[in-house]
Motif scaffolding. Structure first.
Motif, short mmCIF file in Angstrom:
data_model
loop_
_atom_site.label_atom_id
_atom_site.label_comp_id
_atom_site.label_asym_id
_atom_site.label_seq_id
_atom_site.Cartn_x
_atom_site.Cartn_y
_atom_site.Cartn_z
N ASP A 139 11.52 -0.19 68.95
CA ASP A 139 12.79 -0.06 69.12
C ASP A 139 13.55 0.40 67.14
O ASP A 139 12.78 0.56 66.46
N GLU A 140 14.92 0.53 67.74
CA GLU A 140 15.24 1.05 66.13
C GLU A 140 15.58 0.00 65.67
O GLU A 140 15.54 0.64 63.75
N MET A 141 16.31 -1.03 65.77
CA MET A 141 16.78 -2.21 65.00
C MET A 141 14.88 -2.33 64.08
O MET A 141 14.87 -2.45 62.37
N HIS A 142 14.43 -2.80 65.05
CA HIS A 142 13.28 -3.35 63.89
C HIS A 142 12.36 -2.52 63.49
O HIS A 142 11.54 -2.30 62.12
N MET A 194 31.69 8.56 69.88
CA MET A 194 29.86 8.19 70.50
C MET A 194 29.77 7.34 71.31
O MET A 194 29.80 5.96 70.41
N GLY A 206 33.27 10.49 65.91
CA GLY A 206 31.46 10.44 66.57
C GLY A 206 31.38 11.69 67.17
O GLY A 206 30.10 12.70 66.29
N TYR A 240 22.33 -0.33 74.51
CA TYR A 240 21.16 -0.59 73.73
C TYR A 240 20.55 -1.99 74.23
O TYR A 240 21.16 -2.72 73.47
N ALA A 269 29.83 3.77 69.37
CA ALA A 269 28.61 3.72 68.11
C ALA A 269 29.93 3.44 67.32
O ALA A 269 29.81 3.44 65.87
N SER A 270 30.31 5.16 67.30
CA SER A 270 31.04 5.78 65.81
C SER A 270 32.03 6.62 66.82
O SER A 270 32.26 7.06 67.25
N ARG A 281 22.68 17.94 67.03
CA ARG A 281 23.14 18.98 67.23
C ARG A 281 22.34 20.55 67.97
O ARG A 281 22.14 21.34 68.28
N GLY A 339 22.48 10.04 66.69
CA GLY A 339 23.75 10.41 66.85
C GLY A 339 23.88 11.60 66.18
O GLY A 339 24.57 13.34 66.88
N THR A 340 23.21 11.73 65.10
CA THR A 340 24.46 13.04 64.04
C THR A 340 22.22 14.17 63.29
O THR A 340 23.04 14.89 64.00
N ILE A 344 24.36 8.45 72.01
CA ILE A 344 22.96 8.22 71.52
C ILE A 344 22.14 8.01 72.51
O ILE A 344 20.91 8.52 72.44
N TYR A 345 22.50 7.76 73.48
CA TYR A 345 20.27 6.73 74.40
C TYR A 345 20.22 7.17 75.90
O TYR A 345 20.53 6.58 76.46
N GLY A 346 20.66 8.38 75.74
CA GLY A 346 20.82 8.91 76.88
C GLY A 346 21.54 8.72 78.24
O GLY A 346 20.89 8.35 79.25
N GLY A 358 15.33 5.75 67.60
CA GLY A 358 16.57 5.73 67.71
C GLY A 358 16.73 6.15 68.95
O GLY A 358 15.96 6.47 69.81
N GLY A 359 17.97 6.40 69.30
CA GLY A 359 18.75 6.49 70.86
C GLY A 359 17.89 7.67 71.50
O GLY A 359 17.53 8.01 71.99
N ILE A 369 31.84 15.79 65.74
CA ILE A 369 30.81 15.78 64.42
C ILE A 369 29.58 17.26 65.05
O ILE A 369 29.86 18.52 64.49
N SER A 424 25.55 6.74 62.01
CA SER A 424 27.46 7.52 62.59
C SER A 424 27.41 6.61 62.40
O SER A 424 28.78 6.76 62.25
N GLY A 425 27.16 5.49 63.31
CA GLY A 425 27.91 3.91 63.14
C GLY A 425 26.85 3.28 62.58
O GLY A 425 26.06 3.87 61.75
N PHE A 455 15.14 8.47 73.67
CA PHE A 455 14.98 7.95 75.07
C PHE A 455 15.99 9.32 75.82
O PHE A 455 15.40 10.16 76.72
N ARG A 456 17.20 9.80 74.80
CA ARG A 456 17.94 10.61 75.80
C ARG A 456 17.02 11.91 75.69
O ARG A 456 17.19 12.69 76.12
N ARG A 488 20.14 -8.41 63.97
CA ARG A 488 21.67 -7.72 64.28
C ARG A 488 22.93 -8.43 64.33
O ARG A 488 23.02 -9.09 65.70
N GLY A 507 29.48 9.20 61.16
CA GLY A 507 30.22 9.85 62.42
C GLY A 507 31.58 10.37 61.87
O GLY A 507 31.59 10.44 62.89
#
Lengths: 398, 398
Positions: free
Chosen positions: A124-127, B228, B254, B239, B250-251, A65, A21-22, B233-235, A102-103, B257, A172-173, A106-107, A187, A196
Motif C-alpha cells: 500500500d502506497e500510504m503505508h 491526472m 498532471g 485507490y 490526483a494532479s 513516461r 504518475g510522474t 496512476i492506478y491503471g 504506487g499506482g 507532463i 504528482s499530487g 497496478f498499472r 491520510r 505534476g
C-alpha cells in the motif's frame, strides 16, 4: 576491471519500486564484494559463516513516461547482478517477486511480468510512505533538516519524541498523512496542486522539457514581474492593518491580466518562478492548516518536488512559519523522493523475517553503481544515477 | 423621451467605489423621478415635504486597466445626473467627496481628483466587505443560496442566527474573514490563488481576452484531458482504501507532463476547465480548513469570481462538502461582486447620520440606467450594465 571482480563487487538484491504518475523510484541493496565467494557450480554465494551482509542502499529514478529505460536499467544492472546469488544454506534469493508500491504497481504489473519476468508484490502506497519516513527518521543520521533564512540546519530527532507528525508527500499530487506511530497513520488531506501541476503547467508555459530544466529556469526568475503584489493594488503601500506588506503576493499570475502582454512577452524564468512560488506556498499553507487541526508541531516534506532547492524550501518554510506564527516547523528530508520505495524495501524484512536491515552508517558517496563494466557502459539507459545518496547498511541473513 | 423627463427619472446620488486589482465596482443610488421637482433657479430639489426618497441601488463594473471608461461613465452618467440635486432645506448633496475602498482608492486617488474633481473618502477594504455582506444578508430577500447536485436553493437567513460565519471574498486574490457580528470581524486567512490567477494564467494559456470569454470557454471543456486522475496512476482503478475514486483529480495539469503535447495541441476549452477546477477546488478546500478552525458552519462566497457559474459553484460546494464530510455549507450571494462597494456605500449612512438606507424590496430588473438619453447613447463607454441586479430601496433624508 576484470568482469568477474565487478560481479563480486556489485551483487545486488532486494529491489523495491515506487511507481508514481510522474516518476519511478528504485531502491536496491548492493552488497559489498567481500561478502561473497564463488561456489563449485559457478554461482555466487554468501561467504560461508557470514550472516550479516554489508553493503549499500542505492537509489535511482526514471520518468514514468520513459518506463522502457527503467526496464532496461533493471534488466542490465539489477537482474544481471543478482542472478545466481544464493545464501549458504542453498535457498536462492527470490529474483522474480519484487516489492512495488504506487499506482504504477497496478498499472504496470503486466508489463514488468511480460518484459522482465518480475511479479509485483504490491504494498500500500500510504503505508510505504510512512514506513519509509519512519525508517529514515529513526535510522539515518543527519536525514532531517530545517531551512530558514538561508540556513540549512540538521535536526537530531529524538526517537521517543518523533510522533505525532505530519508527513506531506509531494509527488504528482500531494498527500498529507498524520503519523502517530509505527504503522499508525491516517491520510487526512491532500491537494491536486503538486509536482505534476508545476511540471505540467510549466511545460505548457515555458516549453521546458524536464523538471530539472524548469527548476533551473525558476532559479533565475523574478516572480514580481507576473505576480500581482499588494503594492500593485495599493499604489506601492502596504495594507498594514491586516499585516500584508506591499511585497506580499496578492494574486499569483495576477499581473498577466492587465498589461497587454502575451505568453511570448514574458521571460520563461519569471513564469517558472511564479509557478514554483504559487505551488510551494499553497502546499505550505494547506499543510500548516492540517497540522493545526491536530496540533502537530512538525511537518516533514517528502516526495520528489523539493530536491534541495533553496527557493522552494524557503517558500514552504516561510509559509508554515507565517501562517502558524512560528508554532509549526517545516522539515525536509535528504532522501525525500524515496520514502515510498524505502517503505516497500523494508517490507522484505517485516514479511519474510529472514533479513534484518540496519543502516549503520550514512555516506555522501554519490556514485550508485560501478560504471566501469562494459555492459553498463553500452547500455541504452540514462538513469539519474546521482540523484539519491546511498546509505551504507547491512542485511542480516538469519 | 424628453431630456427633462429623463433627468427627473434618473437623479443619481451616493456613489461608492471599490477599486480592486482587476475590477472597479460601482454602487450608486438612483432616485425615482417623482421624488423631485424643479426649483425656481432651475436646479432639481427633493419634492417639498418628502423625507423618504425612493429609488434603486444600481451596480456597474469596469476593468481596472480600463479605468478611463469608468471615469467617463461617472462623468456622463453620475456626475451629470447628480448635479444640482438639493435637499429641500437647501444643503447640496456633496458631489465632490465619494466613498471609496479597495487598493485602488489609494492608487487612483490623484487620478479621480484630477479628472473628475472627486475626492475619495477612503474606507477600509475588509470593513467594507463585512458591512456589505451583512447588509445583503440582513436586508435583501433571496440573496443567499446553496448550490448542490445541480440545484440552486435560496436560504432564508435568520438574523439572530447569522453569526459567526466565514466570508470568503474571491477577488484577484482571496481574503477569508471570520465575521462575528456587526463590525466584529478578523481576516484569518487568504490565498494568492484567486480570480487574478484564473484570468492571468488563463490569458497566457488560451489567449482569451476577458474573464467572461474564459468562463464561456471553460463551460465547453473537459478537465480530464489534462488533469491526472487517480485512475490514470492506478491503471483505471480506485485507490479505495483512502477513499479516492478513479475519477478524483490526483494532479491538476498532471497529464501535461507526459503525453508529448505542447500548449497548441490542447483545446483551450479543456485548459480553461482544468484551471477553473483547480482554483475553485483549492479555494473551497482552504475555506473549509479555515472554517473548521473556528467551528464555522456557513461559508459565504463573495467577490467577482463565481458569477453564478454552475460549474464553479458545484466545485466549491463539493470541495466544502467533501472535506467537511457535510458539516460545513457553501453559500453564494447574488450580489457577490459588490460587497466592498456596498459596504462603502452604506458608510454614508453611518457617518453622516442624515440618511437612512433601507432596502424594502428586491427586484430582478436588470437594466441599471435608462439608456434612451442621447448623452448615454453617444458616450464612448461600454459598462457592464447588466451585471448587477438593482435593489429597490429608499433613503431617508432626516
Amino acid at each position: 576491471m576484470d568482469p568477474q571482480d565487478f560481479r563480486f563487487s556489485t551483487q545486488i538484491s532486494h529491489l523495491a519500486l515506487d511507481i508514481g504518475g510522474t516518476l519511478i523510484k528504485l531502491v536496491y541493496f548492493s552488497a559489498n564484494g567481500d561478502n561473497f565467494e564463488e561456489s563449485s557450480d559457478g554461482s555466487i554465494v554468501v561467504r560461508s559463516g557470514c550472516s550479516v551482509v554489508e553493503g549499500r542502499l542505492c537509489f535511482a529514478k526514471f520518468e514514468t513516461r520513459k518506463i522502457d529505460d527503467c526496464l532496461e536499467f533493471i534488466r542490465f544492472n539489477i537482474l544481471h547482478h543478482s542472478s545466481g546469488v544464493k545464501h549458504p544454506n542453498g535457498t536462492a534469493m527470490d529474483k522474480l517477486s519484487v516489492k512495488a508500491t504506487g499506482g504504477g504497481a497496478f498499472r504496470f504489473a503486466d508489463l514488468f511480468k511480460e518484459k522482465l519476468g518480475i511479479l509485483f508484490d504490491k504494498e500500500d502506497e500510504m503505508h510505504c510512505l510512512v514506513v519509509g519516513a519512519n525508517f529514515l527518521l529513526k535510522t539515518v543520521p543527519r536525514e532531517a533538516f530545517t531551512y530558514l533564512d538561508g540556513q540549512k540546519e540538521f535536526v537530531q530527532i529524538d526517537h521517543n519524541d518523533l510522533y505525532p507528525y505530519l508527513l506531506v508527500n509531494i509527488g504528482s499530487g500531494v498527500s498529507m498523512i498524520k503519523v502517530d506511530g509505527d504503522g499508525e497513520y491516517e491520510r487526512i488531506s491532500g491537494t491536486s496542486l503538486g509536482g505534476g501541476t508545476f511540471l505540467g503547467l510549466g511545460k505548457l508555459l515555458t516549453k521546458c522539457k524536464s523538471f530539472d530544466e524548469l527548476l533551473e529556469l525558476s532559479h533565475h526568475g523574478n516572480n514580481r514581474v507576473i505576480d500581482m503584489l499588494v503594492g500593485d493594488i495599493y499604489g506601492g503601500t502596504d495594507y498594514s492593518k491586516i499585516g500584508l506588506s506591499s511585497t506580499a503576493i496578492a494574486s499569483s499570475f495576477g499581473k498577466a491580466i492587465s498589461d497587454g502582454k502575451e505568453l511570448e512577452d514574458y521571460q520563461p524564468e519569471d513564469v517558472a518562478r511564479s509557478l514554483l512560488r504559487m505551488i510551494s506556498n499553497n502546499i505550505g499553507q494547506i499543510a500548516y492548516l492540517n497540522a493545526l487541526r491536530f496540533g502537530l508541531k512538525r511537518i516533514f516534506f517528502g516526495g520528489f518536488f523539493i530536491r534541495g532547492l533553496e527557493y522552494t524550501m524557503d517558500t514552504i518554510s516561510v509559509a508554515v512559519h507565517f501562517w502558524s506564527r512560528g508554532e509549526a516547523k517545516a522539515l525536509f528530508l535528504r532522501h525525500e523522493g524515496f520514502l515510498g520505495a524505502l517503505g516497500a524495501f523494508t517490507s522484505y524484512e517485516t514479511q519474510s523475517h529472514n533479513n534484518d536491515l540496519k543502516s549503520y552508517h550514512h555516506t555522501v558517496e554519490r556514485e550508485i553503481v560501478n560504471c566501469s563494466d562494459d555492459k553498463i557502459r553500452h547500455m541504452p539507459v540514462t538513469a539519474n544515477l546521482n540523484d539519491g545518496e546511498t546509505i551504507e547498511c547491512s542485511i542480516n541473513l538469519v
